[in-house]
Scaffold this motif. Sequence first.
Motif, PDB file in Angstrom:
ATOM      1  N   MET A   2      30.019  79.595 -25.290  1.00 22.76           N
ATOM      2  CA  MET A   2      29.777  80.918 -25.843  1.00 22.76           C
ATOM      3  C   MET A   2      29.463  80.838 -27.330  1.00 22.76           C
ATOM      4  O   MET A   2      30.057  80.061 -28.058  1.00 22.76           O
ATOM      5  N   LYS A   3      28.509  81.666 -27.739  1.00 21.20           N
ATOM      6  CA  LYS A   3      28.167  81.713 -29.158  1.00 21.20           C
ATOM      7  C   LYS A   3      29.289  82.366 -29.947  1.00 21.20           C
ATOM      8  O   LYS A   3      29.921  83.307 -29.475  1.00 21.20           O
ATOM      9  N   LYS A   4      29.502  81.878 -31.158  1.00 18.63           N
ATOM     10  CA  LYS A   4      30.489  82.507 -32.037  1.00 18.63           C
ATOM     11  C   LYS A   4      29.914  83.820 -32.544  1.00 18.63           C
ATOM     12  O   LYS A   4      28.700  83.994 -32.621  1.00 18.63           O
ATOM     13  N   LYS A   5      30.833  84.739 -32.893  1.00 20.81           N
ATOM     14  CA  LYS A   5      30.416  86.082 -33.326  1.00 20.81           C
ATOM     15  C   LYS A   5      30.523  86.230 -34.832  1.00 20.81           C
ATOM     16  O   LYS A   5      31.556  85.896 -35.416  1.00 20.81           O
ATOM     17  N   VAL A   6      29.458  86.758 -35.419  1.00 17.87           N
ATOM     18  CA  VAL A   6      29.440  87.019 -36.857  1.00 17.87           C
ATOM     19  C   VAL A   6      29.193  88.513 -37.071  1.00 17.87           C
ATOM     20  O   VAL A   6      28.255  89.083 -36.520  1.00 17.87           O
ATOM     21  N   LEU A   7      30.065  89.122 -37.871  1.00 17.84           N
ATOM     22  CA  LEU A   7      29.918  90.525 -38.240  1.00 17.84           C
ATOM     23  C   LEU A   7      29.261  90.575 -39.616  1.00 17.84           C
ATOM     24  O   LEU A   7      29.785  90.009 -40.575  1.00 17.84           O
ATOM     25  N   VAL A   8      28.092  91.211 -39.691  1.00 20.68           N
ATOM     26  CA  VAL A   8      27.349  91.352 -40.940  1.00 20.68           C
ATOM     27  C   VAL A   8      27.505  92.782 -41.440  1.00 20.68           C
ATOM     28  O   VAL A   8      27.291  93.734 -40.685  1.00 20.68           O
ATOM     29  N   ILE A   9      27.887  92.918 -42.718  1.00 24.15           N
ATOM     30  CA  ILE A   9      28.098  94.252 -43.296  1.00 24.15           C
ATOM     31  C   ILE A   9      27.298  94.356 -44.590  1.00 24.15           C
ATOM     32  O   ILE A   9      27.591  93.661 -45.563  1.00 24.15           O
ATOM     33  N   ASP A  10      26.268  95.192 -44.567  1.00 25.20           N
ATOM     34  CA  ASP A  10      25.441  95.405 -45.765  1.00 25.20           C
ATOM     35  C   ASP A  10      24.743  96.747 -45.629  1.00 25.20           C
ATOM     36  O   ASP A  10      24.228  97.071 -44.573  1.00 25.20           O
ATOM     37  N   ASP A  11      24.728  97.522 -46.717  1.00 23.09           N
ATOM     38  CA  ASP A  11      24.116  98.852 -46.650  1.00 23.09           C
ATOM     39  C   ASP A  11      22.599  98.809 -46.749  1.00 23.09           C
ATOM     40  O   ASP A  11      21.936  99.795 -46.480  1.00 23.09           O
TER      41      ASP A  11
END
Length: 132
Positions: A2-11
């Motif tokens: 399974m691919k690892k999960k990355v949360l991206v936060i940018d306005d």
Amino acid sequence: MMKKKVLVIDDSNPIRLLLEAILSRHYTVTAVPDGLAAMAWLSKGNNADAIVTDLHMPNIDGWELLEHLSNSYLYKEIPVLVLSGEVVNADPSAITARYSNVQVVMQKPFDPVVLLEKVAHILNGQLTASIS
């Protein structure tokens, strides 16, 4: 695997799209516009293996988000890469010292290859606080 999960936060929509394009070849990426949306996503039972966040955003900014994550029993172990143009005004080593989950502080504009390397190192547990 399974691919690892990355949360991206940018306005910034263009930055979010760019980060998604760079990271989605290797990871499952969720991109949200601010800390409020990030906290809403996490509170729904979603989890991230790493977080890439800007500091200057509306609603809940990156500073408030870092504070919340580092004080949260559920989220304080998620490694964070801070990616911001605002780093110039802050001491990056103070950021990594204050927030234990911040592994990397990178300045915008950024080199996509370096960003990918830093995220890979964070996810593999091979990185301890660095500033680029």
